[in-house]
Design an enzyme around this catalytic site. Sequence first.
Site, short mmCIF file in Angstrom:
data_model
loop_
_atom_site.label_atom_id
_atom_site.label_comp_id
_atom_site.label_asym_id
_atom_site.label_seq_id
_atom_site.Cartn_x
_atom_site.Cartn_y
_atom_site.Cartn_z
N ASP A 118 0.68 -1.16 0.00
CA ASP A 118 0.00 0.01 0.02
C ASP A 118 0.80 1.34 0.08
OD1 ASP A 118 -2.47 1.20 -0.26
OD2 ASP A 118 -2.71 1.58 2.04
N CYS B 255 -18.47 -14.35 -9.81
CA CYS B 255 -19.53 -13.46 -9.17
C CYS B 255 -21.09 -13.68 -9.74
CB CYS B 255 -19.31 -11.93 -9.29
SG CYS B 255 -18.06 -11.30 -8.28
N CYS C 173 -17.99 6.16 -0.21
CA CYS C 173 -17.61 4.93 0.69
C CYS C 173 -17.45 5.36 1.76
CB CYS C 173 -16.17 4.23 -0.06
SG CYS C 173 -15.95 2.62 0.62
#
Length: 390
Positions: free
Chosen positions: A140, A194, A219
Amino acid sequence: MAPWHTLCSRVRSISEIIAGLGRQLGFALVGTTPLAPLERAAFCHAWAAEGRAGEMHWLAARMAERTDPHRRWTWARGFVVVAWAYRAAPPLRGWQSQLRGRIAAYALGRDYHDLVRGRLRTLGQQLRARLGGRWLAYVDTGPILEREWAARAGLGWIGKHTLVLHRELGSWLLLGVLVTDMDLPATPATPDYCGTCSRCLEACPTQALAPRVMDPRRCISYLTIEHRSAIPPALRPGMGNWVFGCDLCQEVCPWNREADTSADTDFLWPRLPELLALDEAQFKARYRGTAVLRATRAGLARNAAVALGNSGNPDAVAPLAQALATDPAPVVRAHAAWALGVLGGAPARAALDRAAARETDPAAAAEIGAARAAIGDGAGPHTSGRESAS
């Protein structure tokens, strides 16, 4: 040049060496991929151009390097992508009566940036000793779109909730990347499983998701961590009791139904009045070494104020009134005022009236005025608690 069959054997052995060493270090998944510009580069650039990164200016600023790693590492030839598995949060009903917030499960324990990076660096050192070459570890950090490369390296597919999904491990995964100048084989891609499921899209209370597309500006995870200014009022009720991150789209995913859960309820379900009352030193002492530090003291208190407003519980008025009167951060006072306006009632109105006479920050003063108008004469409550967030 070595014979073709020798090269093929070496490629297979490199892949096996990397996967074996990675598993010994605790990584649940390990994959490799040669470097090349990402297929979804145009989508990523359009996403950034639309301003969807919000206040994460660093994310949009280096999108050219993120979609074509050779711009950043001219010497690089491959990526090793790893996944660290973690546990989901334990369930807890009735958060409103207990005035408890929620923290995303990945934040439990030592900050994953440090945990995964340390093991990834060890993996790089071991690979350099075994195979030679150059190995740099990123977790990250750096201009890397980890999710895209994880799918490219065969760790799983990108689910409709925009996270990497694995058929056995689900999406409770933290990603890391090793950049190397070694030629690496391509791990076979994982099909998309999915199907027609849309549970994650329907579960998002702020409508931040479309299939495989997120708008971080809506979000809850972004709003509670990376967004440092005032949270848009229209989105506050949908935040429920989340104070750091959000796991709702993962919790409803069928591929996560068998996930193990943690037992640390006190960390993952903190008491909201305690969070709101933390000063800077207390905040750092409580969350030292964890990912929660990313939110900052003021950010976490702001989020706690919103959650208290969403609780619909009159017991939340006293801690909110105290924060409105004494918190040093205008953004916390502003959100405490909003929460009091949502809860309503004479005590909330009285706290707002007192604050109106002394508030000097324009944004906080505006929130106080709006909250007073919402309550009116203080005759009744205005609740918006969300049991669905528990």
